[in-house]
Design a protein around this motif. Structure first.
Motif, PDB file in Angstrom:
ATOM      1  N   ARG A  55       0.965  -1.170   0.498  1.00  0.00           N
ATOM      2  CA  ARG A  55       0.346   0.372   0.160  1.00  0.00           C
ATOM      3  C   ARG A  55       0.464   1.199  -0.135  1.00  0.00           C
ATOM      4  N   TYR A  56       0.179   2.131  -0.821  1.00  0.00           N
ATOM      5  CA  TYR A  56       0.299   3.480  -0.562  1.00  0.00           C
ATOM      6  C   TYR A  56       0.424   4.315   0.626  1.00  0.00           C
TER       7      TYR A  56
ATOM      8  N   HIS B 188      -1.883   5.764  -5.944  1.00  0.00           N
ATOM      9  CA  HIS B 188      -2.114   4.297  -5.116  1.00  0.00           C
ATOM     10  C   HIS B 188      -1.977   3.806  -6.283  1.00  0.00           C
TER      11      HIS B 188
END
Length: 887
Positions: free
Chosen positions: A4-5, A691
């Motif tokens: 995940r960003y 994202h």
RNA sequence: GCGGACGUGGCGAAACCGGUAGACGCAGCAGACUUAAAAUCUGCUUCCUCAAAAGGGAGUGUGGGUUCGAGUCCCGCCGUCCGCACCA
């Protein structure tokens, strides 16, 4: 790699890395091509606003891009720290402005750092630091020595209740902002800088500023306002002479005539009245003996100062009963006081030629003054001036009824009349400027002290250089009444540097525009304590790219051009123009929502607290407050401002989405020169994109790191022949690189650069092959996407570059060159038009000659349908683009 | 009043030198995943018309013009924004 960003972690890590490396500290390097990228420094108002975010991101994108292009980049930052808001805050909080200002600077520095700007903080300066403003004082004294700074009386806004001078913005509808008292005009002694000495040069050099927007150059040219004309004197008749002799109190002889300036000396024989400004000495003299006239003069002075009203106000006036004589005919001409004559332009008096000037025409009609036609048009559009004004009357032409000058064309007549006047000593040709000298005295506390001392015996004495700076005491708290500096005995009382006797220090401070007129020079040698600038200024200056708001198009930029020239003439710098290229960014807008309160005032609601209601055309018609669920009115779009309560706090934005998202949105929603409409949804869209980009790199590298296609050491997979899909992606990759390079480097359209990267990113998503060659091609596409985006969203790209297998940080990566081979196409698509309308497409090898291309176009079945049964009269072939068949 | 910029889908915009109008995004619609929702993913999305589809027509504020071809160039008008504003 994390799946995940997480913006906050990514940004913290990148910023820490840059800081530890001292990545953006600039050093003079002989031979390196330098790039000085400067955004206008902020006023430390307390918090950044979206306009700052936009301004500094534009500068940062360019600084980072130029760095990767191999330039030695300097991007400094500082604080325009003196000024009125600090005094207002001091009054409100009962704290010294210095404390407020320095706290704001500390807070805003943190905000700027959180945006990840590639700034060399080692050169930071604040204009309220004595180390900085001592050089204001030093320069002021040098200018004074050269007659470039002088003292004269000037008019200020005076609040009679607070006994204080008000800035123009503190006067609201003619009343003091704090007291509500009617503001008076007062004449007090002030210091001026002789910017008019440079008027001609400042005007002429505008032509050399090819890197400036045309409209800014035009605005400056209009502001400087050069007019060529004739100055001439109308001798006073006996009535005026005797009046002036009676009222003259000084020893100097009264003037023998009324001086005017005119650009239309060719209309001199059409003069039927004279008009002087209400503040003209002749008006004063006449008013002293005529109560009605005195009342009228007073009324003129008190009239609305709103510029728009002034321009459209009626041409009112009153006869003085005095006369002058026409320089050629000797005719008696009545003198009026008129509300449309400006004391501050020309001689404060005009010759009235109703036949050939619209204002004079209007005035003459009102006061039954004769209208005498003396210029006839070259065309025979009319013979004599009629009942209604027509713009043709102001045209140049041929003189009539003008004594010895009759028959001359206007231009020749102006020369002849000026010559005749000059021989008699009554007049001469001259240039009149709209630009006036720059009054820099402010009767305010929070500014740079003017380094002068007043001594009873020696008069006005300069503070010696070795006693500079004259330090502003920082502990005072203004209360709104007067200048606290003037009541500060420790500051005011001093010794005269000449005679050693008791003396008083000047308590006026300098206009804050002085501070900002040379800060860009100081950055080059910010640590130099012995001189205002040193030789490093020759390395870094001029500023290669200056970025700021259009609101500074005139004053700040003109003052800076003047100040730089003053320093040049002191031998301190070699340049004349400080800013080689100027970029003016657009404003940031947001919706305005308001509600009318019972007392008629408006209450503005923040757009974040309003749910809009749309009509069937999806236009906003109204809204409902999310707080109290009551209806709200829609007022349209406007610049983000406190008064309209439609601002967006960048801090909240950065906290919620990260700096990269904020930067990306600010750069993507509109070209930087245009206004930018705020859109929460647009921000979310950019966040979503980051994202997806992160996820895409994650999915790619989770199968192992590969070298990009075509790179050294990429092995067989990096050289293998490619299928159609892979070739297509490679071509788009390099097309994107070409476009981004051009859009950032040349066009400065960051929005289209971002769009191109997103297109490439979409194509990467549609490229589904997974073999080794495909992975090398995808690696290349992702690397170019990340590099292309890195000036705009530097943190996430810093992290992704590392994840893509690189040790060297992306900021040190050279900007890549597009691969010409990848751009080659086996077939190009030509569009086929019939009579200019699109009817088909054909695929042909590039460089297909006209005959073959037209044949191929004719063979297309759709095209066939449209030309069936008709003769092709003509065919146009644009190689590799189109064929147009005319039937 | 003078000077300048601009006018393109529901919205922000793109079309760079006169050559496929609407790239990219937002909003919307449909579908997938889900017990469900959110998130995510996929597709559609200028308008009109005929629609099963293919197709056709119109369309860049407005009216003209130049051109094989105009959002783009020229002229007139309408509108919006910005700057200056009685500058003699």
């Amino acid at each position: 790699m994390q799946e995940r960003y997480e913006a906050a972690a990514v940004e913290r890590a990148a910023q820490q890395y840059w800081q530890q490396q001292g990545a953006f500290v600039a050093r003079e390097r002989a031979g390196a091509s330098k790039y000085y990228c400067l955004s206008m420094f902020p006023y430390p108002s307390g918090r950044l606003h979206m306009g700052h975010v936009r301004n500094y991101t534009i500068g940062d994108v360019l600084a980072r891009f130029m760095r990767m292009q191999g330039h030695n980049v300097l991007q400094p930052m500082g604080w325009d720290a003196f000024g009125l808001p600090a005094e207002n805050a001091a009054i409100a909080n009962n704290r010294p402005p210095a404390a407020w200002t320095r706290e704001n600077i500390d807070y805003m520095r943190g905000q700027l750092r959180s945006l990840g700007l590639a700034i060399d903080w080692s050169r930071e300066l604040a204009t309220c630091d004595p180390d900085y403003y001592r050089w204001n004082q030093w320069m002021f004294l040098r200018m004074r020595e050269r007659g470039l700074a002088y003292k004269a009386s000037g008019v200020v806004n005076w609040d009679p209740l607070d006994q204080t001078v008000l800035a123009n913005e503190q006067v609201i509808d003619g009343r003091g902002w704090r007291t509500g008292a009617l503001v008076q005009k007062r004449e007090i002694p002030m210091y001026y800088l002789r910017i008019t000495a440079y008027a001609q040069e400042l005007l002429s050099a505008l032509e050399t500023l090819s890197g400036w927007p045309e409209r800014v150059r035009l605005m400056q040219a209009n502001w400087i306002g050069r007019s060529e004309g004739v100055e001439l004197s109308f001798d006073y008749a006996a009535d005026a002479r005797s009046l002036l002799a009676r009222s003259c109190q000084t020893d100097a002889p009264p003037p023998s005539g009324l001086k005017v300036f005119t650009t239309r000396a060719d209309t001199l024989f059409g003069v039927t009245f004279m008009a002087v400004a209400a503040d003209h000495p002749l008006a004063h003299a006449a008013g002293a003996h005529d109560a009605r006239l005195a009342a009228f003069i007073d009324e003129c002075r008190r009239g609305s100062t709103m510029e728009a009203d002034v321009a459209t106000a009626e041409k009112r006036g009153m006869a003085t009963g005095l006369h002058v004589r026409h320089p050629f005919t000797g005719e008696l001409i009545p003198v009026f006081v008129a509300n449309y004559v400006l004391m501050t332009y020309g001689e404060g008096a005009v010759m009235g030629v109703p036949a050939h000037d619209e204002r004079d025409f209007e005035f003459a009609r009102r006061h039954d003054i004769p209208i005498r036609t003396v210029v006839l048009p070259v065309s025979d559009a009319y013979q004599r001036v009629g009942q209604e004004w027509h713009s043709d009357y102001a045209e140049y032409g041929v003189l009539t009824d003008s004594g010895p000058f009759t028959g001359l064309p206007s231009a020749a007549a102006i020369d002849a009349i000026a010559g005749a006047l000059e021989r008699e000593g009554r007049g001469r040709k001259r240039v009149q400027w709209r630009l006036r000298d720059w009054g820099i005295s402010r009767q305010r506390y929070w500014g740079c002290p003017i380094p002068l001392i007043h001594c009873e015996r020696c008069g006005e004495v300069a503070v010696p250089d070795e006693q500079l700076p004259v330090v502003l005491p920082e502990s005072l708290v203004p209360d709104g009444a007067g200048n606290p500096l003037a009541r500060c005995a420790e500051f005011v009382n001093c010794r005269c540097p000449t005679c050693g006797g008791p003396a008083r220090r000047e308590t006026d401070t300098m206009d804050t525009f002085v501070d900002s007129s040379w800060y860009f020079l100081r950055y080059a040698s910010a640590d130099q304590s012995a001189a205002v600038v040193d030789e490093r200024v020759d390395y870094w200056l001029p500023v290669d790219q200056y970025i700021g708001g259009i609101e500074h198009a005139i004053l700040h930029l003109l003052y800076s051009r003047f100040w730089t020239r003053a320093m040049r003439d002191l031998g301190l710098v070699k340049i004349s123009e400080p800013f080689a290229n100027l970029f003016t960014q657009g404003m940031v807008l947001n919706h305005i929502w308001c509600r009318r309160l019972p007392d008629g005032r408006r209450q503005y609601l923040n757009p974040a607290d309003v749910e809009p209601q749309l009509d069937q055309n999806k236009q906003r018609v109204g809204g409902v407050s999310l707080v109290d669920h009551q209806p709200v009115e829609y007022e349209g779009l406007g610049t983000m401002s406190k008064s309209k309560n439609n601002g967006v706090d960048p801090q909240a934005l950065v906290e919620q989405y990260g700096a990269d998202t904020a930067r990306l949105f600010a750069m993507s929603a509109a070209p930087p020169e245009q206004t930018l409409e705020w859109s929460e949804e647009g921000v979310v869209g950019q966040y979503r994109f980051l994202h997806r980009l992160w996820k895409s790199v994650h999915d790619h590298v989770s199968a192992g790191v590969v070298a990009r296609y075509g790179a050294d050491g990429s092995g067989d997979a990096g050289r293998a022949a490619l299928g159609d899909a892979a070739r297509g992606l490679r071509r788009l990759t390099h097309q994107t690189l070409v476009k981004v390079t051009h859009d950032i480097g040349r066009r400065r359209t960051f929005n289209t650069a971002i769009a191109a990267v997103r297109e490439l990113f979409n194509a990467i998503g549609h490229y589904t092959e997974t073999d080794a060659v495909a992975r090398a091609v995808r690696q290349e596409a992702l690397e170019i996407a990340v590099i292309s985006l890195s000036p705009i969203a530097p943190h996430v790209c810093h992290a992704l570059w590392h994840e893509l297998g690189h040790e060297r940080p992306i900021i040190d990566e050279p900007w890549p060159q597009a691969d010409a081979q990848a751009l080659e196409q086996a077939l190009v698509e030509l569009i086929v038009q019939v009579n200019g309308k699109l009817r088909g497409r054909v695929q042909l090898p590039p460089g297909t000659p006209s005959n073959a291309a037209i044949q191929a176009a004719l063979a297309d079945p759709t095209v066939q349908r449209f030309i069936a049964g008709k003769a092709v009269r003509k065919s146009i072939h644009v190689p590799d683009k189109l064929v147009n068949l005319v039937v």
